[in-house]
Design a protein around this motif. Sequence first.
Motif, PDB file in Angstrom:
ATOM      1  N   LEU A  49       0.842  -1.205   0.000  1.00  0.00           N
ATOM      2  CA  LEU A  49       0.000   0.000   0.000  1.00  0.00           C
ATOM      3  C   LEU A  49       0.875   1.252   0.000  1.00  0.00           C
ATOM      4  O   LEU A  49       0.599   2.227  -0.693  1.00  0.00           O
ATOM      5  CB  LEU A  49      -0.911  -0.026   1.234  1.00  0.00           C
ATOM      6  N   LEU A  50       1.966   1.198   0.747  1.00  0.00           N
ATOM      7  CA  LEU A  50       2.893   2.335   0.786  1.00  0.00           C
ATOM      8  C   LEU A  50       3.494   2.575  -0.588  1.00  0.00           C
ATOM      9  O   LEU A  50       3.592   3.721  -1.060  1.00  0.00           O
ATOM     10  CB  LEU A  50       3.995   2.028   1.805  1.00  0.00           C
ATOM     11  N   ILE A  51       3.858   1.492  -1.278  1.00  0.00           N
ATOM     12  CA  ILE A  51       4.417   1.628  -2.626  1.00  0.00           C
ATOM     13  C   ILE A  51       3.381   2.266  -3.549  1.00  0.00           C
ATOM     14  O   ILE A  51       3.699   3.169  -4.333  1.00  0.00           O
ATOM     15  CB  ILE A  51       4.851   0.238  -3.166  1.00  0.00           C
ATOM     16  N   THR A  52       2.127   1.816  -3.450  1.00  0.00           N
ATOM     17  CA  THR A  52       1.069   2.364  -4.302  1.00  0.00           C
ATOM     18  C   THR A  52       0.935   3.868  -4.075  1.00  0.00           C
ATOM     19  O   THR A  52       0.833   4.650  -5.034  1.00  0.00           O
ATOM     20  CB  THR A  52      -0.264   1.675  -4.005  1.00  0.00           C
ATOM     21  N   ILE A  53       0.937   4.264  -2.805  1.00  0.00           N
ATOM     22  CA  ILE A  53       0.788   5.686  -2.483  1.00  0.00           C
ATOM     23  C   ILE A  53       1.964   6.482  -3.020  1.00  0.00           C
ATOM     24  O   ILE A  53       1.793   7.564  -3.606  1.00  0.00           O
ATOM     25  CB  ILE A  53       0.633   5.874  -0.959  1.00  0.00           C
ATOM     26  N   PHE A  54       3.184   5.960  -2.848  1.00  0.00           N
ATOM     27  CA  PHE A  54       4.361   6.675  -3.350  1.00  0.00           C
ATOM     28  C   PHE A  54       4.306   6.828  -4.866  1.00  0.00           C
ATOM     29  O   PHE A  54       4.666   7.872  -5.414  1.00  0.00           O
ATOM     30  CB  PHE A  54       5.654   5.952  -2.946  1.00  0.00           C
ATOM     31  N   LEU A  55       3.840   5.788  -5.561  1.00  0.00           N
ATOM     32  CA  LEU A  55       3.715   5.888  -7.019  1.00  0.00           C
ATOM     33  C   LEU A  55       2.692   6.958  -7.395  1.00  0.00           C
ATOM     34  O   LEU A  55       2.897   7.713  -8.349  1.00  0.00           O
ATOM     35  CB  LEU A  55       3.331   4.527  -7.607  1.00  0.00           C
TER      36      LEU A  55
END
Lengths: 114, 261
Positions: free
Chosen positions: B163-169
């Motif tokens: 989820l953190l990766i998705t938000i950063f993207l």
Amino acid sequence: MYYKFSGFTQKLAGTWASDAYIPQGLKPVVSTEAPPIIFATPTKLASDSTAYDYAGKNKVPELQKFFQKSDGVPIHLKRGLPDQMLYRTTMALTVGGTIYCLIALYMASQPKNK
Amino acid sequence: MTHQTHAYHMVNPSPWPLTGALSALLMTSGLTMWFHFNSNILLTLGLMTNSLTMYQWWRDVVRESTFQGHHTIIVQTGLRYGMILFIMSEVFFFAGFFWAFYHSSLAPTPSLGGYWPPAGINPLNPMEVPLLNTLVLLASGVSITWTHHSLMEGNRKHSLQALLITIFLGIYFTLLQASEYLEAPFTISDSIYGSTFFVATGFHGLHVMIGTTFLTICLLRQLKFHFTSKHHFGFEAAAWYWHFVDVVWLFLYISIYWWGS
């Protein structure tokens, strides 16, 4: 007939009484003495024995109990004072803003006298 | 003590629909006052009361579901229908802007030179930052799927990471697009090209920001143990919205950036 559980085949296997009498056989027994508790090193709590500890423990069960109290208070005020303050601020800004809006629209709709 | 004998959710009386409606009045009349009378107090009040309403309304939904257990299967089904219908309405919203783009670009007027892109417009190279943006959003679609699977498998560490990766993207996309906006050789006032380009991509960017915010709320809720492996509709709604945002970008990229250049 005595039986032991064979960890290899994952089945019960027949064995002799000696296994039942001395399960570990005649080898020297592993000491059952508890190791001395060393207080110099910090003890690990069960709650953080997992490899990670993100943002504290699970507060959902206590929050569930809190919000299910049958005190007749509606959901938007159930937390008490912080909810009330936020509600009153929102209402004040909204109603006040609406009055200001109606006045501004009334003034804006007046024809400009040349 | 009376209690309900049905599985539906009879909501407590709430002031938020009223404050929400009034905040919409303040925002719209605020825009008028800003455009025509150089005053932004109403608009500011409108945005503030809108944010306050959204925060408290959705906070109450979390309280009603996670803490009070009102979201039975039947209630969840209703919420699913609601989210699908809302996303469909957004599809039609964007359809309007795509209609405008195709209307102007399929039959360019003489004042544009009779061709598209119009005379004097240097469009952005679709193989540069726009392509990167496409890959960023596609990758975020993969990471959000990973998040969902981790959630369903009860893998807390992975669901939080993904989820953190998705938000950063999502944030990366927004920053890239912001820099494209600042560096673009054309503006919104450069003929119908500028209008269609910036209105369509601008509303899309706004939806990326909304989606990123929604995902961030899901991250906070997951950190606070709100989701279970079987019941996490808030996350699913965010994921549907995010996929919608991704699909809109793909249409934008193909139509405006690629075909339109």
